[in-house]
Design a protein around this motif. Structure first.
Motif, short mmCIF file in Angstrom:
data_model
loop_
_atom_site.label_atom_id
_atom_site.label_comp_id
_atom_site.label_asym_id
_atom_site.label_seq_id
_atom_site.Cartn_x
_atom_site.Cartn_y
_atom_site.Cartn_z
N LYS A 108 0.80 -1.21 0.00
CA LYS A 108 0.00 0.00 0.00
C LYS A 108 0.84 1.27 0.00
O LYS A 108 0.29 2.37 -0.09
CB LYS A 108 -0.92 0.01 1.22
N ASP A 109 2.16 1.13 0.10
CA ASP A 109 3.02 2.30 0.17
C ASP A 109 2.96 3.15 -1.09
O ASP A 109 3.27 4.34 -1.06
CB ASP A 109 4.47 1.88 0.43
N LYS A 110 2.57 2.56 -2.21
CA LYS A 110 2.51 3.30 -3.48
C LYS A 110 1.08 3.67 -3.85
O LYS A 110 0.83 4.16 -4.95
CB LYS A 110 3.13 2.45 -4.60
N LEU A 111 0.12 3.44 -2.93
CA LEU A 111 -1.29 3.64 -3.23
C LEU A 111 -1.71 5.06 -2.83
O LEU A 111 -2.02 5.34 -1.68
CB LEU A 111 -2.14 2.60 -2.49
N PHE A 112 -1.71 5.96 -3.82
CA PHE A 112 -2.15 7.33 -3.62
C PHE A 112 -3.50 7.48 -4.31
O PHE A 112 -3.58 7.81 -5.50
CB PHE A 112 -1.16 8.33 -4.22
N ALA A 113 -4.58 7.21 -3.59
CA ALA A 113 -5.90 7.21 -4.20
C ALA A 113 -6.89 7.91 -3.28
O ALA A 113 -6.54 8.41 -2.21
CB ALA A 113 -6.34 5.77 -4.48
N GLY A 114 -8.17 7.94 -3.72
CA GLY A 114 -9.20 8.57 -2.92
C GLY A 114 -8.91 10.05 -2.70
O GLY A 114 -8.61 10.78 -3.65
N GLN A 127 -2.25 7.32 -11.66
CA GLN A 127 -3.09 8.18 -12.47
C GLN A 127 -3.84 9.21 -11.62
O GLN A 127 -4.07 10.34 -12.07
CB GLN A 127 -4.10 7.34 -13.26
N ALA A 128 -4.21 8.84 -10.40
CA ALA A 128 -4.93 9.79 -9.55
C ALA A 128 -4.09 11.02 -9.24
O ALA A 128 -4.60 12.14 -9.18
CB ALA A 128 -5.36 9.10 -8.25
N MET A 129 -2.79 10.81 -9.06
CA MET A 129 -1.90 11.95 -8.80
C MET A 129 -1.78 12.82 -10.05
O MET A 129 -1.83 14.06 -9.97
CB MET A 129 -0.53 11.45 -8.36
N LEU A 130 -1.63 12.20 -11.22
CA LEU A 130 -1.56 12.96 -12.47
C LEU A 130 -2.85 13.73 -12.72
O LEU A 130 -2.82 14.88 -13.18
CB LEU A 130 -1.28 12.02 -13.64
#
Length: 272
Positions: free
Chosen positions: A6-12, A77-80
């Motif tokens: 989950k360390d790379k999970l930037f979502a929500g 993609q969420a960060m972009l």
């Protein structure tokens, strides 16, 4: 899903909180420093990898001559998507791309830059080799990584505070990943394995992290990074509680008004 997955999970809501709170707290000073290290007279095309919500991209677009093409990539993609909403001073070529499998031809960029992204690469040498592959001969790869968590006061205080909230399974994201890749010998080894034959240059850069309230660093770290995923995995109902405990710890050390803490990072420069 394990914590490390989950360390790379930037979502929500993480990208929004990240850009709103964490970027001004710790990233903006280093973005200006990183861009200022580029020799603009030798540039025609620059690649940014792990661009996140675009703090360095915005600095590149504001600083580099319009004759320099800027390509900004990120795996998330969420960060972009958030970076696109915020926008840049001039056009940027945004790409969804994995740093370990860059979709660009060999020898196609004069510089590759990466701010605080290398720590998240599963295979550092592979990502570094890709950066080297797309660089033209004599091109420069400039990236930054956070120093040990003990040299970054707010992150250290938050990590210690959360260990008291979840004593049987303390959330360790900040120590494990953002602050887990700071050993110079390891970094130099990974660059050598990637094909960089000359020893890299290391500059250790200390700065100050400022916030108008002691609560802001707690919100930034607990709700604007994958640390949130760790907290919610343990007990989603305790996110606000964990944030308040972290805030109280920051207030206990730095005061209940505006706060100021040390941050420190390594800037690494490797030439092809």
């Amino acid at each position: 899903m394990a914590d490390v997955d989950k360390d790379k999970l930037f979502a929500g809501s993480i990208p929004r909180f990240y850009d709103m709170w964490l970027v001004p707290l710790i990233f903006e000073p280093y973005a200006a420093d990183l861009v200022g290290r580029l020799d603009v007279t030798s540039l025609s095309r620059v690649l940014e990898i792990a661009a996140g919500t675009g703090v360095v991209t915005r600095a590149l677009a504001a600083t580099l001559p319009e004759t320099v093409d800027i390509v900004a990539t990120d795996l998330n993609q969420a960060m972009l998507d958030h970076a696109l909403v915020v926008g840049t001073k001039r056009p940027v070529d945004w790409r969804h791309a994995d740093a370990m499998r860059l979709p660009f031809e060999d020898d196609s960029f004069d510089a590759v830059v990466c701010q605080f992204g290398a720590m998240f690469f599963p295979e550092k040498s592979k990502a570094f080799a890709e950066a080297r592959r797309v660089l033209r001969q004599g091109g420069v790869f400039i990236f930054s990584v956070w120093d040990h968590i003990a040299e970054n006061e707010f992150a250290d205080v938050v990590t210690t505070a959360l260990a008291a909230v979840f004593p049987e399974d303390p959330p360790r994201f900040l120590a494990r990943t953002p602050h887990g890749y700071h050993d110079r010998q390891v970094i130099e080894r990974d660059l050598a394995r990637a094909g960089f034959s000359e020893p890299p240059r290391f500059d250790t850069v200390a700065a100050r992290s400022h916030a108008t309230s002691f609560r802001l660093p707690a919100i930034a770290y607990c709700q604007g990074t994958p640390l949130r995923n760790e907290i919610e995995t343990r007990d989603a109902s305790r996110l606000d509680e964990a944030t308040e405990v972290a805030a109280a710890s920051i207030a206990g050390r730095f005061g209940t008004g505006a706060v100021d803490g040390k941050i420190q990072a390594h800037v690494v420069i490797a030439v092809k």
